[in-house]
Design an enzyme around this catalytic site. Structure first.
Site, mmCIF file in Angstrom:
data_model
loop_
_atom_site.group_PDB
_atom_site.id
_atom_site.type_symbol
_atom_site.label_atom_id
_atom_site.label_comp_id
_atom_site.label_asym_id
_atom_site.label_seq_id
_atom_site.Cartn_x
_atom_site.Cartn_y
_atom_site.Cartn_z
ATOM 1 N N GLU A 154 0.867 -1.182 0.000
ATOM 2 C CA GLU A 154 0.000 0.000 0.000
ATOM 3 C C GLU A 154 0.901 1.229 0.000
ATOM 4 O O GLU A 154 1.728 1.362 0.889
ATOM 5 C CB GLU A 154 -0.853 0.050 1.268
ATOM 6 N N TYR A 193 -7.617 5.304 -3.762
ATOM 7 C CA TYR A 193 -8.555 6.079 -2.959
ATOM 8 C C TYR A 193 -7.849 7.219 -2.229
ATOM 9 O O TYR A 193 -6.634 7.401 -2.354
ATOM 10 C CB TYR A 193 -9.273 5.158 -1.970
ATOM 11 N N ASP A 246 -6.821 8.588 1.329
ATOM 12 C CA ASP A 246 -6.664 8.235 2.734
ATOM 13 C C ASP A 246 -6.272 9.511 3.472
ATOM 14 O O ASP A 246 -5.122 9.926 3.435
ATOM 15 C CB ASP A 246 -5.597 7.155 2.886
ATOM 16 N N SER A 271 -3.427 0.740 -3.138
ATOM 17 C CA SER A 271 -3.145 -0.540 -2.485
ATOM 18 C C SER A 271 -3.156 -1.611 -3.558
ATOM 19 O O SER A 271 -4.188 -1.828 -4.198
ATOM 20 C CB SER A 271 -4.217 -0.864 -1.447
ATOM 21 N N HIS A 325 3.230 0.581 3.162
ATOM 22 C CA HIS A 325 3.053 -0.592 4.020
ATOM 23 C C HIS A 325 3.038 -1.865 3.204
ATOM 24 O O HIS A 325 2.444 -1.910 2.127
ATOM 25 C CB HIS A 325 1.743 -0.480 4.799
ATOM 26 N N ASN A 335 2.194 -6.116 3.241
ATOM 27 C CA ASN A 335 1.361 -7.118 3.902
ATOM 28 C C ASN A 335 1.778 -8.511 3.451
ATOM 29 O O ASN A 335 2.043 -8.724 2.269
ATOM 30 C CB ASN A 335 -0.106 -6.894 3.541
ATOM 31 N N HIS A 377 1.506 -6.782 8.961
ATOM 32 C CA HIS A 377 1.405 -5.443 8.394
ATOM 33 C C HIS A 377 2.715 -4.735 8.723
ATOM 34 O O HIS A 377 2.956 -4.390 9.875
ATOM 35 C CB HIS A 377 0.198 -4.759 9.049
#
Lengths: 496, 61
Positions: free
Chosen positions: A10, A84, A86, A93, A148, A150, A233
C-alpha cells in the site's frame, strides 16, 4: 511447512498542486476522481475492517479511533487494486500478489495509474497548473506517510516468534531497500541517511501507524479466515522507485517469514535495541557502523544480512521455494540479494544501478560537486524530492540509471488486469464485467446488486482460492450476478 | 499446518510467467554520469529550491 506468502504493498503518495490553490485533501480527491471519472466508482465495504484489533488480544476501536469516513473518495480497479483518498493523501493498495515479482509489476502499474490520473486532472485545471504526486515518505519537515507491506502468515505460529524472527531483518534490510534522504527529521546532524522512515520509528512492537510508529505492527486484521491466517502489516519500509529494491524488500521479507514458519532462522541475530539500531544503520552510508547483539558483541547491518542470506540458502535447499512463489522468482530474489550485499560491501557504484539511496546519493553528490553546493543545501533537497516525482517529464529516478526488472508489457497489462494467482483475479474480473453491479468491495468480499433491489455479499476469505484457475470456469458460466452469487456461494473454498 | 493451505499452494501459479535473473550489472561510465547530470540540470524545476521549502504534507497512515 510455510504457508504461501501472499503479499502486497500500500503506497500513500505525497501530493502538491502547482499553480492552483488546492489543499491536500482536495488535491487527493481530484486526482482519484480524475482517474475514476471513466470508471464506475466502487465504494469500500467497511463492515469487516477492524483497524483497532490487536493481535495481543484487545481492541481499541471503541475509544481510540475516530470513526471511519466512508464518504471519502474510493475506487476499486479492474486490476484488483484499491485507489482512494486516505485522509490527505492519495493511496494505491496493490492487489494481493503471489510473489515479489508480481508485487513489483502491480506496484509499477500503480505508478502508471497515478501518472494517468495526473494527466487527466491537468486537463480539468487552469492552464499552467497541475497536480504533482511524489512516491516518497516524508516532506522533510517531520511529516511522514507510509508505504506498508502485507504478508500472509500461518495463524498457528505464535506472534511473538514472528516479532523475534522478523525484527533483525526489518531493521537491517534498509541497506538495500532504503530510499535515501537528505538530513534528519529527528534532530541528528547527519547529512544523508539511508532510509526515509527511520527517523519516525519509535517502538519495537505496537498498534499505531501515525504516532509512536513500531517496527512490527500488531494490527490483527487478516482480511481472510482468521482461524487459519494472520496478515503481517509492515509499516517501516520506504516507498521504492527502484524495481530491484521493491523486489528485494518484498522478496527477502517473504523468505524470512517463511523461514520463521519453518523454524529455519539463524540463532544469535537478535538485536539488543532494534529501534536505536535502525537509526544507527540509517545514519551510516559507509555501512561500517555496528549495532549491539542481544547476546553480546556487535555486528554490521551487512554482516547480519549475510548471515540471514546464508541461512536462507540452506532453508531453500531443504524446503524449496514454493512458499515464496516457486523456483523462478525465489532464485531470482536470492541471487539479487547476494549480488546487492556484495556490491554494497565492495563497489558501491554497482549498487547505484539497483539501490535507491545509492543512486540518489550519487546524483546529489555529483550535482553538488558540479555546482559547489553543500550536501544539505536546498538544491540537494530539491533533487531528493524530485527523485520521487512521478511526472514523466520531471521525475529524476527514471533518469538515474536504475535497472528495470519487471517486464514492461506485463506492467502495462497490470494497469487493467488483476494477478491470475490470487482472489484479486475474481475481484478485478467481476468489476470489469459488471461495473455497475458492484456496490462495494473489501479485500475479503464484495457486495453485488441482484434483480429487484436485492444485494448479496460474496465472501472471498481465502486469499488464493479465487485465482484464475478456480474462477475462470465459474465466470464463463455466469450470465448475470445472480449466477455469480449462486456459483461462488456453491463453491466455498472449504469445499474444495 | 492446515490441510487447506497445502492444497492452495499446489494450485497457485504465478501471474508473471517467467522470471529471469538480471544480467550482470556494470557501473555507469563517467561520461554517462556527466550526461545524467546534464539531464538533471535540464529537468530540475526552475523553482525547485523554493518549492521544496514550501512542500509540507499532513502526516498519513
Amino acid at each position: 511447512m510455510a504457508v504461501p506468502k501472499v503479499c502486497g504493498i500500500e503506497t500513500e503518495f505525497g501530493i502538491a498542486a502547482r499553480g492552483a490553490d488546492l489543499g491536500p485533501m482536495a488535491a487527493s480527491s481530484m486526482l482519484v476522481l480524475a482517474y475514476a471519472g471513466g470508471l464506475e466508482q466502487v465504494g469500500w465495504d467497511f463492515a469487516s475492517e477492524r483497524p483497532g484489533a490487536d493481535v495481543r488480544g484487545f481492541d481499541v476501536s471503541d475509544h481510540a479511533y475516530a470513526p471511519i469516513e466512508p464518504h471519502l473518495v474510493n475506487t476499486v480497479l479492474t486490476n484488483g487494486a484499491r485507489f482512494y483518498v486516505d485522509h490527505a493523501h492519495p493511496e494505491y493498495s496493490s492487489p494481493e500478489c503471489r510473489d515479489a515479482m508480481e508485487v513489483v509489476t502491480w506496484d509499477r502499474a500503480g505508478e502508471e495509474v497515478v501518472r494517468s490520473a495526473m494527466s487527466r486532472a491537468a486537463s480539468a485545471l487552469p492552464v499552467g497548473s497541475e497536480l504533482v504526486v511524489y512516491k516518497n515518505n516524508t516532506d522533510g519537515k517531520g511529516n511522514s506517510y507510509g508505504c506498508h507491506e502485507n504478508y500472509l502468515l500461518d495463524r498457528g505460529i505464535p506472534f511473538a516468534s514472528v516479532v523475534r524472527g522478523a525484527t533483525p531483518h526489518l531493521v537491517t534490510r534498509q541497506v538495500f531497500c532504503g530510499a535515501g534522504k537528505v538530513g534528519s527529521e529527528a534532530g541528528s546532524s547527519v547529512e544523508f541517511q539511508i532510509s526515509q522512515r527511520s527517523d519516525f520509528i519509535e517502538e519495537e512492537v505496537g498498534l499505531e501507524t501515525t504516532i509512536r510508529r513500531p517496527i512490527v505492527n500488531t494490527r490483527d486484521e487478516p482480511h481472510a479466515d482468521p482461524t487459519l491466517w494472520r496478515r503481517l502489516h509492515v509499516i517501516l519500509g520506504d516507498a521504492n522507485m527502484s524495481e530491484t529494491a521493491t523486489l528485494l524488500k518484498v522478496g527477502t521479507t517473504a523468505i524470512v517469514l517463511a523461514m520463521i514458519e519453518d523454524g529455519a532462522l539463524p540463532d544469535g541475530v537478535e538485536l539488543e535495541d532494534p529501534v536505536t539500531a535502525i537509526r544507527i544503520i540509517s545514519a551510516d552510508p559507509t555501512l561500517t557502523a555496528t549495532v549491539r547483539l542481544a547476546r553480546g558483541g556487535r555486528i554490521s547491518a551487512l554482516d547480519l544480512q549475510r548471515r540471514i542470506l546464508v541461512a536462507a540458502r540452506s532453508w531453500a535447499a531443504r524446503y524449496g521455494l514454493e512458499s515464496v512463489g516457486g523456483d523462478g522468482v525465489g532464485t531470482c530474489v536470492l541471487d539479487a540479494w547476494d549480488a546487492v550485499l556484495e556490491s554494497l560491501g565492495g563497489d558501491q557504484s554497482l549498487a547505484a544501478r539497483t539501490v535507491d539511496w545509492v543512486a540518489k546519493r550519487r546524483i546529489i553528490d555529483a550535482h553538488c560537486a558540479r555546482h559547489g553546493h553543500h550536501p544539505t543545501s536546498p538544491s540537494a533537497r530539491a533533487i531528493d524530492l524530485q527523485y520521487h516525482d512521478l511526472r514523466p517529464d520531471r521525475g529524476l529516478a527514471p533518469r538515474a540509471g536504475l535497472l528495470p526488472v519487471a517486464d514492461p508489457g506485463a506492467v502495462a497489462r497490470a494497469v487493467a488486469s488483476p494477478p491470475r494467482s490470487t482472489r484479486a483475479f475474481l475481484r478485478g474480473s467481476v468489476i470489469a464485467r459488471w461495473p455497475a453491479a458492484v456496490l462495494s468491495c473489501n479485500w475479503d468480499g464484495m457486495v453485488v446488486a441482484l434483480d429487484g433491489d436485492r444485494t448479496e455479499r460474496i465472501v472471498l476469505d481465502d486469499p488464493l482460492a479465487w485465482n484464475e484457475e478456480c474462477s475462470a470456469g465459474i465466470l464463463a458460466g455466469c450470465a448475470t450476478t445472480e449466477d455469480l452469487v449462486r456459483s461462488v456461494g456453491a463453491r466455498r473454498p472449504g469445499d474444495r | 499446518m492446515p490441510e487447506r493451505s497445502r492444497a492452495v499452494r499446489a494450485q497457485a501459479p504465478s501471474s508473471t510467467d517467467t522470471v529471469e535473473s538480471a544480467p550482470p550489472v556494470r557501473p555507469l561510465h563517467d561520461a554517462e554520469l556527466d550526461a545524467l547530470l546534464d539531464e538533471i540540470d535540464a529537468v530540475l524545476e526552475p523553482d525547485a529550491e523554493e518549492f521544496v521549502r514550501g512542500y509540507v504534507q499532513k502526516g498519513g497512515e
